[in-house]
Design an enzyme around this catalytic site. Sequence first.
Site, PDB file in Angstrom:
ATOM      1  N   CYS A  93       0.834  -1.207   0.000  1.00 13.92           N
ATOM      2  CA  CYS A  93       0.000   0.000   0.000  1.00 13.92           C
ATOM      3  C   CYS A  93       0.870   1.259   0.000  1.00 13.92           C
ATOM      4  O   CYS A  93       1.503   1.554  -0.999  1.00 13.92           O
ATOM      5  CB  CYS A  93      -0.973  -0.025   1.176  1.00 13.92           C
ATOM      6  SG  CYS A  93      -2.388   1.094   0.938  1.00 13.92           S
TER       7      CYS A  93
ATOM      8  N   HIS B 157      -3.743  -5.287   1.206  1.00 14.70           N
ATOM      9  CA  HIS B 157      -3.494  -5.672   2.584  1.00 14.70           C
ATOM     10  C   HIS B 157      -4.029  -7.092   2.812  1.00 14.70           C
ATOM     11  O   HIS B 157      -4.991  -7.517   2.171  1.00 14.70           O
ATOM     12  CB  HIS B 157      -4.210  -4.734   3.554  1.00 14.70           C
ATOM     13  CG  HIS B 157      -3.693  -3.334   3.555  1.00 14.70           C
ATOM     14  ND1 HIS B 157      -2.464  -2.998   4.072  1.00 14.70           N
ATOM     15  CD2 HIS B 157      -4.252  -2.168   3.106  1.00 14.70           C
ATOM     16  CE1 HIS B 157      -2.285  -1.695   3.950  1.00 14.70           C
ATOM     17  NE2 HIS B 157      -3.350  -1.169   3.359  1.00 14.70           N
TER      18      HIS B 157
END
Length: 824
Positions: free
Chosen positions: A660, A744
């Site tokens: 991310c 994630h």
Amino acid sequence: MTVTKGQSRAIGLLAGVALDAAFGDPRRGHPVAAFGRTAAYLERKVHADSRARGAAYTAVLVGGAGALGLAAERLAARSPWARAACTAAATWAVLGGTSLGREGRSMARHLECGDVEAGRARLAHLCARDPAGLGAPELARATVESVAENTSDAAIAPLFWGAVAGVPGLLAYRAINTLDAMVGYRSPRYANFGWASARLDDAANWLPARLTGVLTVACAPFAGGRPREAWRMLVRDGGAHPSPNAGRCEAPFAGALGVRLGAPTPTTGRSSGGRRWGTGARPESATCGARYGCPGRSRRRRPSCARRWRGGRGGRRRGGKGRDERGSAGRGNDVRRGQERPDGRDLPVAGAAGVSVAPFKAQNMSLNSMVTADGAEIGRAQYMQAQAARVEPRAAMNPVLLKPGSDRRSQVVVLGRPVAEVDATQYGAHKERLRAVVADCLAELRAAHDVVVCEGAGSPAEINLRAGDIVNMGLARAADLPVIVVGDIDRGGVFASLYGTVALLEPADQALIAGFVVNKFRGAAELLAPGLDQLEALTGRPTLGVLPWTLGLYLDSEDTLALDARPREDARGPYGRETLRIAVVRFPRISNFTDLDALACEPGVAVRYAASPGDLADADLVVLPGTRATVHDLAWLRRTGLADEIARRAADGRPVLGVCGGHQMLAREIHDDVESGAGRVEGLGLLPARVRFDAAKTLARPEGSAYGEPVTAYEIHHGVVDVEGGEPFLDGCRVGAVYGTTWHGAMENDAFRRAFLADVARRAGRDFTPAPDVSFAALREATLDRLGDLVADHLDTGALWRLIEKGAPSGLPVVPPGGAPPIA
């Protein structure tokens, strides 16, 4: 003796009722089933997305049923006894009272014995709601509501129309009601085609439904019900239901039984518009119908066979629900702590959530978040607590989430969506609107669950924030919640903290503080006992349990303080010959560091957090995790010298993973006018990608594959990474030994994680072999089970149940100064 037409009709209706009572519905060859097959065949031939087509379809079938009834009456017109027999046969064919009672009693048996799966299967015999995911209380409520409404549809309405119009009325009404059940739903297929059937059913049931309500009031004393309360609920709540008729039946049933109905969960497939009717608790299995106790079991409201220990896992997290005797649809325990500490509050709340039903945290400040199945962002701790309670996580469990982007500014996420970026003073302007959101969400959860466990934030004694409080005592006062104060003894000063917390609160707040829990105690319990006795003597409030320090309970945490509590090295030996060392860069605004928990669970994988170049020296893999402030943390990476060290590692072919925000840093350039407002910023240039920040936040639960293995994950980001080369890696790319992904949670996929670690070990030249049988989901489940055991073994669960059922005790003493103004 001359028998008039009216008398023969009355005789026939009474005989039909007697036949239904004696025999119920025929098992085979039921006339209504034959009508249903005819209607289904005709629908297949004529269906179109058209109200006119649907109205014609309804008219043909209802008219045909009425005409059949009229023809039958005319054939029997010469003899009053033939007319009576014809009416009796038609009445028996259309009545469903006996079958309705049988289904209610069958559901009661299943729920009294705790057989929820059988209850779910049985629900289809009562209504068309989707039973998937419904627990015993939801099934009980669905049963009571269905029995109430079907008392009108299956008994009162047929007899009413039989009395008004004889056999044609009986058959036409049953045709109307059957068509409504078949096509009268607001689904895309039937929104227009079924409109006429639904409206005609509303009209046909308008008078019978109201008659059912009055009869419910009249008959309540004969069934052990409360006629006055039934009448009061009929008058007060009869019109609250979005259906023009259902509320007239359900409201007096709720009043007569002393339960609360309405406001179903989304899984019921039925909307009540968020309204509820009745003032009691939600119905339990005993209110479905006649009571059928399990052999050798008690039917007390406290945990019985329907509130079993958590089965099949060896743990003791309970999945049952309590009952509230004070009129709310599930009370909540507002659980708090006196001092900040990782897991100091989350741990007992998670354990309590397992005993109860649903977690709730009105306002949470956390950089660890998760995406729910319906695409809402909530705190990771609340997501974990919902999993512990075996309920689907949703936005209402954490309606306000604050995600700090700096020391003074935070993103405000409301009901799972970002709405503003504010500082501490600006946030105050949002409080009144957020207070209403919080109240609505808590009411929604209390309507859907029997018990809601509410977690505070920080300390309830933050008297500087009390005026605008929506998460601690402000919430407790508004919702009349009993409060338990949780103290973290590992931090020291627990007695002063617990006493001082109560003493600083004003008397009305103190009246809700019902007791204490001490968390993370190490040592001999007898040494703590004198202090607990004195604390009770000083405050008039007992300590309801002492939770011992327990190694290995590394639950999903809210803040970076939890990182300090985790072991730096894995004590377990490697499955292969060598250990794999992973260094995770500890950004100032690190977020979603739970991504690394799955790596740390592998035997022989040592995970540590790094803040200087020297911390990376012997690492086989360096991870750049998520961050709430990509551009600012990238600048920090450069100031500390970590950026140069990571670049050298990449040039040497040593593995680097960006997740991310970390993935965004690895790109060639970042253009950010949203999060930092910095505009164009040069990235580390280790991956062929460019990043642009979008004002809309991406919240998703994507699926994909890598190394030939399936991967499920979640996304939370404003930065959009445009990949311009390299080899595919999940949603990102790989160049040499540098990997990047926005996803994630990918490491929680066991097969993918093992393949990735094997690839990393090969590139790092490490003789490391991933263990073939590690299941991260099973390890997390085992941790939650251990937590359930911990709570069950060390908390006074009997006292907790009394608080859930009855609220805070009355007459609790005020601890001085009790909110008194300071002495001049």
